[in-house]
Design an enzyme around this catalytic site. Structure first.
Site, PDB file in Angstrom:
ATOM      1  N   ASN A 134      -3.689   4.827   4.342  1.00 27.10           N
ATOM      2  CA  ASN A 134      -4.277   5.156   3.041  1.00 27.10           C
ATOM      3  C   ASN A 134      -5.519   6.043   3.176  1.00 27.10           C
ATOM      4  OD1 ASN A 134      -5.144   2.529   4.135  1.00 27.10           O
ATOM      5  ND2 ASN A 134      -6.635   2.572   2.460  1.00 27.10           N
ATOM      6  N   HIS A 152      -5.711  -6.929   1.269  1.00 28.64           N
ATOM      7  CA  HIS A 152      -4.482  -6.133   1.114  1.00 28.64           C
ATOM      8  C   HIS A 152      -3.258  -7.033   0.962  1.00 28.64           C
ATOM      9  CE1 HIS A 152      -7.017  -2.807   2.026  1.00 28.64           C
ATOM     10  NE2 HIS A 152      -7.228  -3.193   3.264  1.00 28.64           N
TER      11      HIS A 152
END
Ligand SMILES: [Fe+2]
Length: 471
Positions: A235, A330
């Site tokens: 990311n 996450h």
């Protein structure tokens, strides 16, 4: 409404208690959560004037030199570097003890990101290399030359031993430097790194200050100029910043880090495959579309069919966001991709999946959760010897600190978890056996804090067990 007698109430109570105990037995049958004591504060980014970021001397000297596999089989290498003052030469001069000096010509590119302008980024692919051969190479022919070397992999074959290093979420903190040093000094010498995404974390600086892409390139050169790192996009590679007018995802990453995606029929550099020694490595993108009918979906569907386990017994998948993650960071981010692709991984008996993203370490049991559909309510991972082992190795050192908060109780599928920085090695011995070891930064270089003998899923699909030597 009928009243319940006292004996009925007792019976009901016993059933409730029994049910609770049984559910605990299912849920709490987890593996080991390490009690290793570590400091958890952030170690901080290394300052810009750190020795590891030093610019090499000489006018227009090549810097940020890095290599990666340049084809499907390991007979080509992509050599990349940056020059600052002027474009200079795109040529790589290379030779082995058995061949005369040859030249390969590449291309140069630049990019702008908000108020940053990159140096001249060179990419040159050297082809037709001999297997298992040491090559020397020189970049920057002209004003200032710099020489490096690499060793090509052995020819692809089922019993070819090979040792991969595993690093994720490296960043450029003091811990990152320790991780890289630990990897370099590990007596179990890694021959190539499988990098599971999140390289430099430039996007955590104001305006995504791309200077940090440059520093990271100089910091990692001491390893990646000498052995290929196989790249996975994380990311922190997206660099999507509409507030800065930067709306093209992955712009710095794709300009700086090339991968041989076309060689595996991929149409984008975020998902691709290579063969190396006895391993078939599939790289997936957690941050590109992966739903049904998408390019990545079609590609992976075809790709898994292509894998010939008689040629490459070890099927390894890399991705950034883990599917199985019992930390409270996450959490479930990998779930939608798991729903799409997990049945394929079980069907094709993937040996191991390496992911990053969560800044900690975790290894799973062999289990799957493919029985679930939207109406049947079956949603519990079960032991499955056709399933991969899932390893989260996002503990490279990053700037954001460790993920220490875990879901409790430890799920049954989680074999071992620990919030420490480190790296791992996957040491393939032959078609049936591979030794996996996780190395914590605080330990001696030879110590494995978690380890496991892998039995190949295609050649030896019996139960396997971890060596369970935890310190
Ligand atoms: Fe990440």
């Amino acid at each position: 409404m009928a009243k319940m007698g006292s004996s009925s109430r007792e019976a009901a109570a016993i059933v409730v208690v029994l049910g609770f105990v049984l559910s605990l037995a299912v849920v709490c049958n987890g593996g080991k959560t390490s009690s290793f004591v570590r400091k958890v504060e952030k170690s901080g980014v290394m300052p810009l004037d750190s020795d590891v970021f030093k610019v090499p001397p000489g006018y227009n000297a090549p810097q940020q030199v890095h290599i990666t596999q340049g084809d499907q089989l390991g007979k080509a290498m992509i050599v990349s570097w940056v020059t600052v003052e002027e474009p200079g030469s795109n040529t790589v001069l290379y030779w082995s003890a058995y061949s005369k000096k040859q030249k390969s010509e590449g291309k140069v590119t630049t990019y702008k990101f908000y108020n940053y302008t990159s140096g001249y980024i060179h990419h040159t692919t050297i082809r037709n290399l001999k297997f298992n051969t040491k090559y020397y190479y020189v970049v920057g022919i002209g004003h200032t030359e710099r020489q490096f070397w690499f060793i090509t992999p052995p020819e692809v074959g089922p019993d070819v031993p090979y040792t991969f290093g595993l690093i994720g979420d490296l960043g450029q903190s003091f811990d990152s430097n320790k991780t890289l040093t630990h990897y370099e000094l590990n007596p179990q010498k890694g021959q190539a790194v499988l990098f599971v995404g999140d390289l430099c974390y430039a996007d955590t600086h104001p305006n995504h200050d791309n200077v940090w892409w440059d520093t990271w390139g100089r910091f990692t050169e001491r390893s990646v100029a000498y052995q290929p790192w196989i790249w996975t996009a994380g990311n922190h590679e997206i660099d999507f910043a509409p507030e800065l007018g930067e709306t093209k995802p992955f712009k710095p990453y794709t300009h700086r880090y090339h991968v041989p995606y076309k060689a595996s029929g991929s149409t984008a550099p975020f998902w691709y495959s290579i063969k190396r020694a006895s391993a078939y490595i599939i790289v997936l993108s957690s941050y590109s579309a992966y739903g049904k009918y998408t390019p990545q979906y079609f590609w992976l569907e075809q790709e898994l069919r292509k894998v010939n386990r008689s040629e490459t017994p070890w099927l390894i998948v890399l991705m950034h966001a883990p599917w199985y993650n019992s930390y409270n960071y996450h959490y479930m981010e990998g779930e939608t991709m798991r729903v799409m692709y997990e049945p394929w991984f079980v069907k094709y008996k993937v040996d191991v999946v390496f992911a990053g993203h969560v800044h900690a370490y975790e290894r799973s049991e062999r289990m799957s959760n493919v029985a679930y559909n939207i109406v049947n309510g079956i949603c519990i991972p079960v032991k499955d010897q056709s399933a991969p082992v899932y390893i989260t190795i996002g503990d490279g050192g990053n700037l954001e600190g460790l993920a220490t908060n875990m879901t409790e109780p430890q799920p049954a599928y989680s074999a071992y978890r620990e919030a420490s920085f480190g790296h791992a090695t996957f040491d393939i011995k032959n078609r049936t056996h591979a030794y996996y070891g996780w190395h914590r930064n605080q330990d001696g270089y030879a110590v494995t804090a978690d380890s496991m003998w892998f039995l190949n899923r295609y050649y030896n699909p019996d139960n396997e067990f971890a060596s369970a030597q935890h310190y």
